[in-house]
Design a protein around this motif. Structure first.
Motif, PDB file in Angstrom:
ATOM      1  N   SER A 154       0.849  -1.189   0.000  1.00 27.63           N
ATOM      2  CA  SER A 154       0.000   0.000   0.000  1.00 27.63           C
ATOM      3  C   SER A 154       0.885   1.240   0.000  1.00 27.63           C
ATOM      4  CB  SER A 154      -0.906   0.018   1.226  1.00 27.63           C
ATOM      5  OG  SER A 154      -0.154   0.311   2.388  1.00 27.63           O
ATOM      6  N   HIS A 155       0.286   2.386  -0.250  1.00 24.98           N
ATOM      7  CA  HIS A 155       1.056   3.627  -0.257  1.00 24.98           C
ATOM      8  C   HIS A 155       1.508   4.026   1.144  1.00 24.98           C
ATOM      9  CE1 HIS A 155       0.583   4.345  -4.494  1.00 24.98           C
ATOM     10  NE2 HIS A 155      -0.726   4.193  -4.406  1.00 24.98           N
ATOM     11  N   ASP A 158       5.067   3.349   1.606  1.00 27.72           N
ATOM     12  CA  ASP A 158       6.007   4.364   1.129  1.00 27.72           C
ATOM     13  C   ASP A 158       6.351   5.351   2.245  1.00 27.72           C
ATOM     14  OD1 ASP A 158       5.888   3.214  -1.397  1.00 27.72           O
ATOM     15  OD2 ASP A 158       4.259   4.525  -2.053  1.00 27.72           O
TER      16      ASP A 158
END
Length: 225
Positions: A154-155, A158
């Motif tokens: 998932s982001h 990040d």
């Protein structure tokens, strides 16, 4: 007779209200003229803590004053956390602060471009990185066991990875394991973003000041690191 008393009371109340509004306007304008940008933020937070907020520039007049241009006296890079609102905790209003927000107050190329815009085109001389206690992004980094977040693809991964690669976080973790050094991890994250900004050539060229601050969601107090 009763009607006259009511009318007199209304007139006195109205006059008192106008006087208080004028005092607020004078106080906010005087502070903006005499205090440095950093002092304005500090004074605003003190008012917020002591429940003596002026709520400056939060009216239709401020809208009209800023309709054709803006001249914020400070750039604030802070977290998206709903408990951290710079205009409120620093008691400022429309046109006062150029605010950039994302989870973990990180500095991407887009965030840096926003900072450069404020420095070059709006002539803002103070940049504040405002982190905060109970930061979910830093908590995710602390609780990330052996890169577990990467497995989710998932982001959010990040964000966690960005924080885990910050040199200040790596050094802080070496000194005291992050699992037992939550506040240290928060401060390291703030200082990393501040360092990135300080190293920016445009920030250096325009001699802008970069300040690291931490907001306490438990007390409302902002502390300079």
């Amino acid at each position: 007779m009763k009607t006259k008393i009511i009318l007199v009371a209304l007139i006195v109340f109205s006059a008192f209200g106008c006087k208080k509004q004028n005092e607020k306007k004078i106080n906010s304008n005087t502070q903006k003229d005499t205090l440095t940008s950093l002092e304005q933020l500090t004074a605003g937070n003190e008012r917020f803590l002591n429940e003596k907020t002026l709520h400056p520039h939060q009216n239709k007049t401020a809208v009209l004053d800023n309709q054709n241009s803006q001249k914020p006296f400070a750039v604030i890079i802070t977290c998206s956390d709903s408990r951290v609102s710079p205009e409120i905790v620093f008691d400022q209003g429309l046109g006062d602060l150029f605010v950039i927000r994302n989870a973990g107050n990180l500095i991407s190329n887009i965030d840096m471009g926003s900072i450069e815009y404020a420095i070059e085109h709006l002539d803002t001389k103070l940049i504040v990185v405002l982190g905060h206690t109970e930061c979910g992004a830093v908590k995710a980094y602390i609780n990330d066991k052996d890169g577990a977040y990467k497995k989710h693809f998932s982001h959010i991964d990040d964000i966690v990875e960005t924080i885990s690669n910050e040199s200040e976080e790596i050094e802080a973790d070496k000194a005291t394991p992050k699992a037992t050094n939550y506040l240290g991890a928060i401060d390291a994250n703030i200082k990393h973003s501040a360092k990135l900004i300080q190293d920016n050539p445009i920030v250096k060229e325009h001699k802008a000041t970069v300040v690291s601050m931490r907001y306490d969601v438990h007390t409302g107090k902002v502390t300079q690191l």
